[in-house]
Design an enzyme around this catalytic site. Structure first.
Site, PDB file in Angstrom:
ATOM      1  N   CYS A  24     116.093  25.913  15.723  1.00 42.66           N
ATOM      2  CA  CYS A  24     115.954  26.759  17.001  1.00 42.66           C
ATOM      3  C   CYS A  24     114.769  27.411  16.659  1.00 42.66           C
ATOM      4  O   CYS A  24     114.491  28.210  15.715  1.00 42.66           O
ATOM      5  CB  CYS A  24     117.112  27.691  17.087  1.00 42.66           C
ATOM      6  SG  CYS A  24     116.806  28.918  18.523  1.00 42.66           S
ATOM      7  N   TYR A  50     110.750  23.667  27.321  1.00 41.55           N
ATOM      8  CA  TYR A  50     112.044  23.307  27.839  1.00 41.55           C
ATOM      9  C   TYR A  50     112.141  22.946  29.602  1.00 41.55           C
ATOM     10  O   TYR A  50     112.813  22.402  30.027  1.00 41.55           O
ATOM     11  CB  TYR A  50     112.893  24.544  27.596  1.00 41.55           C
ATOM     12  CG  TYR A  50     113.521  24.745  26.312  1.00 41.55           C
ATOM     13  CD1 TYR A  50     114.599  24.143  25.770  1.00 41.55           C
ATOM     14  CD2 TYR A  50     112.584  25.145  25.439  1.00 41.55           C
ATOM     15  CE1 TYR A  50     114.965  24.036  24.394  1.00 41.55           C
ATOM     16  CE2 TYR A  50     112.991  25.167  23.921  1.00 41.55           C
ATOM     17  CZ  TYR A  50     114.171  24.713  23.469  1.00 41.55           C
ATOM     18  OH  TYR A  50     114.538  24.876  22.204  1.00 41.55           O
TER      19      TYR A  50
END
Length: 326
Positions: free
Chosen positions: A39, A170
């Site tokens: 992450c 994203y």
């Protein structure tokens, strides 16, 4: 915009502070930082913990690279259970404090070890508090990552980097509409071009030392060729094809506290296995070759002092070491 990816930024606002005003005072050994190497948001907290030398006072639990709808799992640990918290999933710590918690179970998260309760998953605030509230536990020579005289400039850079780059990849990769994708793509590369121009004249984003601004940008850049270029269709250029940003990323990667937090196999496994709507087969690509990160960066010519008046952190604990990209 139709088809645009929207990130839920509604995190738990509780803070661990020196005065304990939220009920969670700074205390050595009391909290566990739960992260996943995959992450990028958690990567920030791992880097800052390393740079400030907080390893002895804030332990770190590392979740595996994949998760399901019930959250990150401690499947890298023997028996699939975090050895300190005694739980199999991060979700359990959230539910101890909030039995009806219905938002995302995200990393990084600080967990109060005695109660087993999550304290916060507010990733931007966690790194700032490590820098400001935990000062009494910083190592000798710890850098000042958020100097008061540069905060407004750091905040301005971080805001743009977040929207166009950190979250921008994203927005491109998770878009479900062509126009939304193209809009995110254009903003991403426009911002990268602007930063390239800025970094062609100075070694670091703000001032002449590493700051929170560099900590925010690095996790996205270092993942760019491995996942975002192909998996998220951010394919105008690979990072290795952009000389200024390539060398900037090399420079940071080779700086203690940055590259030694990056685990490329776990990063690739997460993106290519978890995002089945983008990669239905779940096949993880073998490439790309990332050994370029270890080549000379030449950024010394721009001056700058990575740690200011401070010093580099020592090597990471044996249990937290990661494989080399070469």
């Amino acid at each position: 915009m139709a088809g645009e990816f929207k990130r839920d930024m509604n995190y738990i606002p509780t803070r661990v502070t020196a005065d304990g005003r939220d009920g969670y005072p700074v205390e050595a050994g009391r909290y566990r930082l739960v992260v996943a190497r995959a992450c990028p948001w958690a990567n920030r907290a791992v880097i800052v913990r390393r740079l400030l030398g907080l390893e002895p006072v804030v332990s770190m639990g590392i979740a595996g690279p994949t998760h399901d709808e019930r959250s990150w799992r401690f499947d890298l640990d023997p028996g699939g259970e975090d050895p300190v918290l005694g739980i199999e999933r991060l979700q359990q710590a959230f539910l101890v404090r909030f039995p009806d918690y219905d938002r995302g179970i995200t990393v990084p998260a600080l967990v109060d070890i005695p109660s087993g309760q999550v304290v916060t998953n507010d990733f931007p605030q966690i790194t700032l508090d490590f820098g400001q509230e935990w000062r009494e536990h910083h190592r000798p020579g710890a850098p000042e990552l958020y100097p008061p005289d540069l905060r407004s400039e750091i905040d301005e850079i971080n805001e743009a980097v977040f929207h166009d780059i950190n979250n921008g990849v994203y927005k491109a990769g998770m878009a479900t509409d062509q126009q939304a994708y193209e809009h995110a793509y254009a903003r991403l590369f426009d911002r990268l071009d602007r930063l390239s121009e800025r970094l062609s004249k100075q070694r670091y984003l703000v001032g002449d030392t590493i700051t929170e601004a560099d900590v925010h940008l690095f996790p996205t850049l270092v993942r760019f060729d491995a996942v975002y270029h192909g998996h998220f269709k951010c394919n105008r250029h690979k990072l290795v094809e952009l000389p200024v940003l390539r060398d900037y990323t090399r420079d940071l990667f080779q700086t203690p506290g940055f590259g030694d937090t990056i685990h490329f196999p776990q990063i690739k496994e997460h993106y290519y296995v978890v995002h089945r709507s983008i990669n239905p087969s779940g096949i993880v690509p073998t490439g790309p070759d990332l050994s370029w990160l270890l080549e000379p960066h030449g950024r010394d010519r721009l001056g700058g002092r990575p740690f200011g008046e401070g010093t580099p952190p020592g090597p990471p604990p044996e249990s937290e070491r990661v494989p080399s990209p070469a």
